[in-house]
Enzyme design. Structure first.
Site, mmCIF file in Angstrom:
data_model
loop_
_atom_site.group_PDB
_atom_site.id
_atom_site.type_symbol
_atom_site.label_atom_id
_atom_site.label_comp_id
_atom_site.label_asym_id
_atom_site.label_seq_id
_atom_site.Cartn_x
_atom_site.Cartn_y
_atom_site.Cartn_z
ATOM 1 C CD GLU A 66 59.219 73.087 -10.232
ATOM 2 O OE1 GLU A 66 58.841 72.191 -11.001
ATOM 3 O OE2 GLU A 66 59.002 73.071 -9.003
ATOM 4 C CD GLU B 199 51.502 73.360 -8.623
ATOM 5 O OE1 GLU B 199 50.862 74.246 -7.989
ATOM 6 O OE2 GLU B 199 51.009 72.273 -8.935
#
Length: 351
Positions: A174, A317
């Site tokens: 994300e 991430e």
């Protein structure tokens, strides 16, 4: 949201394969249990993959990006333009997940669900366009029903692409300035917990910033209150595009039979939401690491999850999950490659 596809049945692990994998583990040239969780990981992967000797030879990484209207309340140390700037960094290979995915030989898919500061089309970025970020959850629901459904579907669609590519393991990441605020609010609603017990510094807030962030979450919870139920409504009112997409991805992984390696705090909140929406998805979720974000402990406890790593990470991430892939791969290699007592002509302990 009339199409509640997430309620569809999830795949079930193969118990006969689990028993065969356990039997093999018990015959390998080591004291039983000496490899600790590496043994149970191999057995669980075998049951999920439906083969006695599992392998993690193909990994897929999807990073979901979206902005958050709650950033208007001063909850982040970084401006929202950073979300789009980081998307450029992802596809140019300069981000942590870019480096780690390359090392794994894993495709890296980046999905732009809706940025406050839109960016130009980029090769390697799929633009979904649900809106210019979510709404400010302290004033109104973060998402409309249509936006939330679209984000859930975006996660489901990413798993379909992973499966078409032959992926044996799915990693969701994300990116979204302000998303620890949304994740903390959503976790507080799902766990009926105090924001002060869940809310951390995110990208690096000082003490005053952390107090403001907690007050903002309190305000959002006070506004939505009992309306933030059932779980999909909590997600719509308090979540973000990327959190909803991760939720959809984890549900689709379980429905399609693809194990998911869950990253840190924000991904674990999405996993918690997925489990609340469809509890049968839980066996398909493997938790990569325990984040430095304080709320992660409570979320993991609620999920009865024991992560593989604890490295003080709080980057997001999907980076922690990418690091943990090696642990799964080595568990499979040991399970497959070690000799049995009979093959090595080594005496086993008496029965």
């Amino acid at each position: 949201m009339t199409d509640r596809w997430w309620n569809a049945p999830c795949r079930t692990a193969d118990d006969s394969v689990r028993r065969a994998a356990e039997a093999r583990q018990n015959q390998l040239t080591k004291p039983r249990g000496a490899l600790g969780r590496l043994e149970t990981l191999a057995v669980e992967l075998a049951a999920l993959q439906g083969r006695e000797r599992p392998a993690v030879e193909r990994v897929w990484v999807s990073v979901f990006a979206g902005d958050h209207g709650v950033v208007e309340e001063g909850v982040s140390a970084y401006p929202q333009a950073v979300t789009g700037e980081m998307l450029r960094n992802f596809v140019r290979g300069g981000a942590a997940i870019s480096v780690l995915a390359k090392a794994l030989g894993a495709p890296l898919e980046v999905i732009d669900l809706g940025l406050a500061c839109p960016i130009e089309p980029l090769p390697g970025v799929l633009q979904v366009g649900l809106g210019r970020g979510t709404a400010n959850m302290t004033r109104e629901p973060a998402m409309t029903a249509e936006q939330c459904a679209g984000a859930l579907a975006a996660g489901r669609d990413s798993v379909a692409r992973a499966q078409a590519d032959g992926a044996r393991l799915f990693i969701g990441g994300e990116m979204g300035i302000g998303n620890t605020t949304s994740a903390s609010a959503l976790a507080a609603a799902l766990l009926d917990a105090a924001p002060a017990d869940l809310c951390g510094p995110g990208t690096g807030l000082d003490a005053a910033g952390l107090r403001r962030k907690r007050a903002v979450i309190d305000a959002a919870l006070a506004l939505h209150g009992p309306l933030a139920s059932p779980p999909v409504e909590a997600l719509r009112r308090l979540g973000g595009f990327e959190i909803a997409a991760l939720t959809g991805a984890y549900l689709a992984c379980a429905q399609q039979g693809v194990p998911a390696l869950v990253d840190g705090f924000i991904c674990s909140v999405a996993a918690l939401c997925a489990v609340r929406l469809n509890p049968a998805c839980r066996p398909w979720l493997i938790f990569a690491h325990r984040s430095a974000e304080p709320g992660h402990v409570a979320v993991l406890r609620a999920l009865e999850a024991e992560p593989l790593l604890e490295l003080g990470l709080r980057l997001g991430e999907g980076s922690g999950a990418a690091l943990a892939v090696t642990v799964l791969q080595q568990a499979c290699l040991l399970h497959d490659g070690m000799a049995t007592f009979a093959e090595a002509a080594v005496s086993d302990r008496p029965a």
